[in-house]
Design an enzyme around this catalytic site. Sequence first.
Site, PDB file in Angstrom:
ATOM      1  N   ASP A  71       0.837  -1.191   0.000  1.00  0.00           N
ATOM      2  CA  ASP A  71       0.000   0.000   0.000  1.00  0.00           C
ATOM      3  C   ASP A  71       0.875   1.246   0.000  1.00  0.00           C
ATOM      4  OD1 ASP A  71      -2.290   1.855   0.851  1.00  0.00           O
ATOM      5  OD2 ASP A  71      -3.291  -0.088   0.887  1.00  0.00           O
ATOM      6  N   HIS A 108      -3.525   5.955   4.027  1.00  0.00           N
ATOM      7  CA  HIS A 108      -4.269   4.827   3.447  1.00  0.00           C
ATOM      8  C   HIS A 108      -3.738   3.493   3.961  1.00  0.00           C
ATOM      9  CE1 HIS A 108      -5.842   2.058   0.338  1.00  0.00           C
ATOM     10  NE2 HIS A 108      -6.804   2.955   0.183  1.00  0.00           N
ATOM     11  N   ASN A 207     -13.995   0.133  -6.612  1.00  0.00           N
ATOM     12  CA  ASN A 207     -15.074   1.080  -6.320  1.00  0.00           C
ATOM     13  C   ASN A 207     -15.671   1.697  -7.576  1.00  0.00           C
ATOM     14  OD1 ASN A 207     -14.382   0.717  -3.579  1.00  0.00           O
ATOM     15  ND2 ASN A 207     -12.861   2.341  -3.702  1.00  0.00           N
ATOM     16  N   TYR A 223      -7.573 -12.768 -10.185  1.00  0.00           N
ATOM     17  CA  TYR A 223      -6.534 -13.774 -10.400  1.00  0.00           C
ATOM     18  C   TYR A 223      -6.810 -15.033  -9.582  1.00  0.00           C
ATOM     19  CZ  TYR A 223      -3.824 -10.017 -12.603  1.00  0.00           C
ATOM     20  OH  TYR A 223      -3.397  -8.997 -13.419  1.00  0.00           O
ATOM     21  N   ASP A 249     -15.735 -12.693  -3.668  1.00  0.00           N
ATOM     22  CA  ASP A 249     -15.876 -13.914  -2.863  1.00  0.00           C
ATOM     23  C   ASP A 249     -16.558 -13.656  -1.532  1.00  0.00           C
ATOM     24  OD1 ASP A 249     -14.434 -15.835  -4.607  1.00  0.00           O
ATOM     25  OD2 ASP A 249     -12.751 -14.498  -4.230  1.00  0.00           O
ATOM     26  N   SER A 273     -11.236  -0.790  -0.380  1.00  0.00           N
ATOM     27  CA  SER A 273      -9.892  -0.797   0.202  1.00  0.00           C
ATOM     28  C   SER A 273      -9.929  -1.118   1.686  1.00  0.00           C
ATOM     29  CB  SER A 273      -9.224   0.571   0.016  1.00  0.00           C
ATOM     30  OG  SER A 273      -8.743   0.747  -1.286  1.00  0.00           O
TER      31      SER A 273
END
Length: 423
Positions: A71, A108, A207, A223, A249, A273
Amino acid sequence: MAAAVAVLTMTVPQTLGGTSVANAAPPAGACHDAAPARAQVRAHPWAQQVLAPERAWPHSRGAGVLVAVVDSGVDADHPQLRRPGKVRAGRDFYLSGGHPGAFDCVSHGTGVAGIIAADPLPGIGFRGVAPDAEILPVRVSDRDLGDQGEQLRIDPQVVANGVRYAADQGAKVINLSLAGFDDFAVIRDAVAYAVSRDALVVAAAGNGQRDATIAFPSYPASYDGVLGVGAVDINGARMTGSQIGSYVDLVAPGAKVLTVARVDGHAYVDGTSFATPFVAGTAALVRAAWPRLSAPEVARRLIATAAPSRGGNGSAAYGHGLVDPYRAVTDGLDTRAPDVLPAHAPRPPDQARLDRAASEESIAETARWCTVAVVGALALALLMALVVPRGKRRRWRAGRARAVPVEPRIIEPPEQVFLISGR
């Protein structure tokens, strides 16, 4: 610099009330415009109330599990992250010079790390999902917004380098709170490398959803071996913008959730996020409680124990449901050895008690037959009292029944033939 990767799904945290304290001190020149500290929020956040990860803490707090946060870096000086051993030095892949990743310019990455592993503090309602997990900060970005307010992009090679580094450092969970529409081979290969090293990769769904009719692609959530995470609000509804697709998921809180800010304090934030680290933290709890499970087995466990959501199981918007830290850790968990049953040693029979019971049964049986005999004798005596006097009066002659009256014979008239004249 190579072509740009998917846009980080960052949301600039809201500024809380109160006076800001001094900024953090990253390396000189590292931050373009470092975000200030925020005021502390003491309330118990809704996301922590809903998920209640502390219910799982008697069984697992994530100890011994290394979680990589790829990040914007992590501010290791935040009061809820500064415990020795909580945040490793990590590495900065964004700037040259071999800097550590344990600083943050925009909060963040710090916010993501806080949701995963922030320590509880007295009087503070916010705490991480797995407070004893270790954080490996891998810095791959500097800012979430440019000077004109536009979203900035990340070099895909930088992201790939960070993911490979996390896997090589032994991270058992890798949090990727970034998403985009483009499939870059270098990131795909890096994720496959991490998966081959038994790292569970957890990625944001993104988003960018405009409406509920069109499913946009999302990478790296799509992936193989990656758990894709969407965001829900306090009502359990899909957060506006949380992307829809087969790559979702699980879902987790992501709208107006509270987390830590760089330096000090807390901020309310939005986005997938910040839903992603709730799943990454839960994965850390599971990997600590069930160390023999492989990354795919941990992923299946998280999916199997998810709480039902509005979309139903396998929904493109909600995946398999809302992550459930307590069930993910405790379902089927019993660390106690089975109790040893004592050997069966039958006691010898109490002969005196058996004889006494047999005698009582014999007396009861005799009493029952005596009762039957007495009742029969009384019935016979009553019958004799009715019959004998009547027989004496008739001198024991047989009685005659009254004759049955004979009904008169009905004579049917003969059939007649009636002639009708033609007049």
